[in-house]
Enzyme design. Structure first.
Site, short mmCIF file in Angstrom:
data_model
loop_
_atom_site.label_atom_id
_atom_site.label_comp_id
_atom_site.label_asym_id
_atom_site.label_seq_id
_atom_site.Cartn_x
_atom_site.Cartn_y
_atom_site.Cartn_z
N TYR A 98 40.83 39.38 29.00
CA TYR A 98 40.93 38.20 29.88
C TYR A 98 40.12 37.05 29.30
CZ TYR A 98 39.45 35.01 33.57
OH TYR A 98 39.13 33.87 34.28
N THR A 127 36.37 29.43 32.53
CA THR A 127 35.43 30.40 33.11
C THR A 127 34.18 30.56 32.25
OG1 THR A 127 35.19 32.77 33.56
CG2 THR A 127 36.83 32.18 31.93
N ASP A 128 33.08 30.95 32.89
CA ASP A 128 31.84 31.24 32.14
C ASP A 128 31.99 32.49 31.27
OD1 ASP A 128 31.86 33.16 34.16
OD2 ASP A 128 29.82 32.73 34.87
N GLU A 129 33.04 33.30 31.54
CA GLU A 129 33.18 34.54 30.77
C GLU A 129 33.46 34.29 29.29
OE1 GLU A 129 35.35 37.75 32.50
OE2 GLU A 129 34.63 37.28 34.51
N LYS A 139 41.22 33.34 27.77
CA LYS A 139 40.75 32.06 28.31
C LYS A 139 40.07 31.25 27.20
CE LYS A 139 40.80 30.65 32.05
NZ LYS A 139 41.82 29.87 32.83
N LYS A 167 39.31 41.52 43.87
CA LYS A 167 38.05 41.05 43.32
C LYS A 167 36.90 41.57 44.19
CE LYS A 167 40.41 38.63 40.32
NZ LYS A 167 40.96 37.31 40.47
N GLY A 210 33.49 47.78 28.49
CA GLY A 210 33.03 46.48 27.99
C GLY A 210 32.41 45.59 29.05
#
Ligand code: NAD
Ligand code: DAU
Length: 337
Positions: A150, A125-127, A154, A189, A275
């Protein structure tokens, strides 16, 4: 023809990917999924008798179960989607995130390497890059600065995949994608939650000021990109995948209200996510230059199609919301969940 082991194939993106593989390739698919709350075999309805498709219920944290699936099915390729995926749940309790996303990924890497798997795709993920200010985009060499449990889990899994390549020469590739939307997305979501609530005339909870930005990509475009990476990506590399569709949350919510013919009185501003990352935006230049991939779905078209899918498949999400989807496994596979 290859045999592809898809982990997490009963989830949102995994099920779209299984369908894409069966429609567009001659590969055989083994779907290995624990069926957590997010795993729904109704996402794969119609495939039960497909000869190229096998479902195995199992947990990537369970080394014996993972070894057994490799011994029985001998896949050439692994496409690893299985994860705890919802940021809000990781804020409440990170335990399952570390166990599945970090430990489970290492279990899978070890078993894949021992079984001589030729290619391992890790869907990330881009997160992992954290949050952007008003300008700039994430590149593959941007620093890893995850902010939620999360995204931290990842990031841990991405680094274990990197280590498997560098230490053992294992042919693993990491992809990092932006926010997906489309059919079969669990209605916790943003987009499916807002569509379902708008259709039911319920309040739409917008976190904070609603000005957080996400870079939306239709799940079909993501899955096409993943297939390209499996076929042509270079082991040891990271590929960013994005939709070139940055939108503020409030803008997305207003578009959904317009599609549903509802007014803004349904919007409820609620306490912000702790956050909460402000902005994500992906530079997919490497995917374009190396693999010739570009996203093809315009966000407004994809959102309208997705809205239509949730209208036409109301039973699907009503059964998710009521919990009835959990009976499906028992009916087809004859065991209690
Ligand atoms: P999802 O939550 O819809 O599905 C996850 C699937 O994994 C479920 O079928 C679940 O049963 C299965 N699973 C969970 N724990 C398991 C375990 N221990 N063993 C076996 N199976 C297990 O997730 P999603 O949105 O489809 O995301 C799939 C992957 O793509 C994840 O790795 C996620 O981090 C990544 N990703 C998601 C997005 C997004 O916008 N949804 C964007 C980029 C990357
Ligand atoms: O960027 C990729 C990531 O996108 C994936 O790795 C994650 O698995 C996926 O869940 C998604 O994470 P987000 O946190 O961005 O997605 P979510 O749909 O939870 O929220 C999108 C935005 O909408 C975010 O800014 C929070 C906001 N939001 C979300 C919900 C559920 C609201 O304002 N209200 C809500 O009720």
């Amino acid at each position: 023809m290859s045999k592809i082991l898809v982990t997490g194939g009963a989830g949102f993106i995994g099920s779209n990917f299984v369908r894409l593989l069966l429609e567009r390739t001659t590969h055989a698919v083994v779907n290995f999924d624990a069926l957590t709350y997010a795993g729904n075999l109704e996402n794969l309805a119609g495939l039960e008798k497909e000869p190229r498709y096998t479902f195995v219920r199992g947990d990537i944290r369970d080394a014996a179960a993972v070894r057994a699936v490799f011994e029985t099915h001998a896949p050439d390729v692994v496409a690893h989607f299985a994860a705890e995926s919802h940021v809000d749940r990781s804020v409440l309790d990170a335990t399952a995130f570390v166990a599945t996303n970090v430990v489970g990924t290492q279990v899978l890497l070890d078993a894949s390497r021992a079984a001589g798997v030729k290619r391992f795709l890790h869907v990330s993920t881009d997160e992992v890059y954290g949050s952007l200010g008003a300008t700039g985009r994430f590149r593959e060499d941007s620093p890893l600065q995850p902010n939620s449990p999360y995204s931290a889990s990842k990031t841990g899994s991405d680094l274990l995949v990197r280590a498997a390549f560098h230490t053992h020469g294992f042919a693993a590739i990491v992809t990092r994608c932006s926010n997906n939307y489309g059919p079969y997305q669990f209605p916790e979501k943003l987009i499916p939650l807002m569509i379902a609530n708008a259709l039911e005339g319920k309040p739409l909870p917008v976190y904070g000021d609603g000005k957080n930005v996400r870079d939306w990509i239709h799940v079909r475009d993501h899955c096409e990109a993943l297939l390209r990476v499996i076929e042509k990506g270079r082991p040891g590399e990271v590929y960013n995948i994005g939709g070139d569709s940055e939108r503020e949350n409030l803008h997305v919510v207003r578009q959904i209200l317009a599609l549903a013919g509802r007014g803004e009185e349904l919007i409820r501003y609620v306490t912000d996510r702790p956050g909460h990352d402000r902005r994500y935006a992906i530079d997919s230049g490497k995917m374009r230059a190396e693999l010739g991939w570009t996203p093809s779905v315009r966000f407004e078209d994809g959102l309208a199609q997705t809205f239509r899918w949730y209208v036409d498949n109301r039973t699907w999400w009503e059964r998710v919301r009521s919990g009835a989807y959990r009976e499906y496994y028992e009916r087809w596979y004859g065991q209690r969940r």
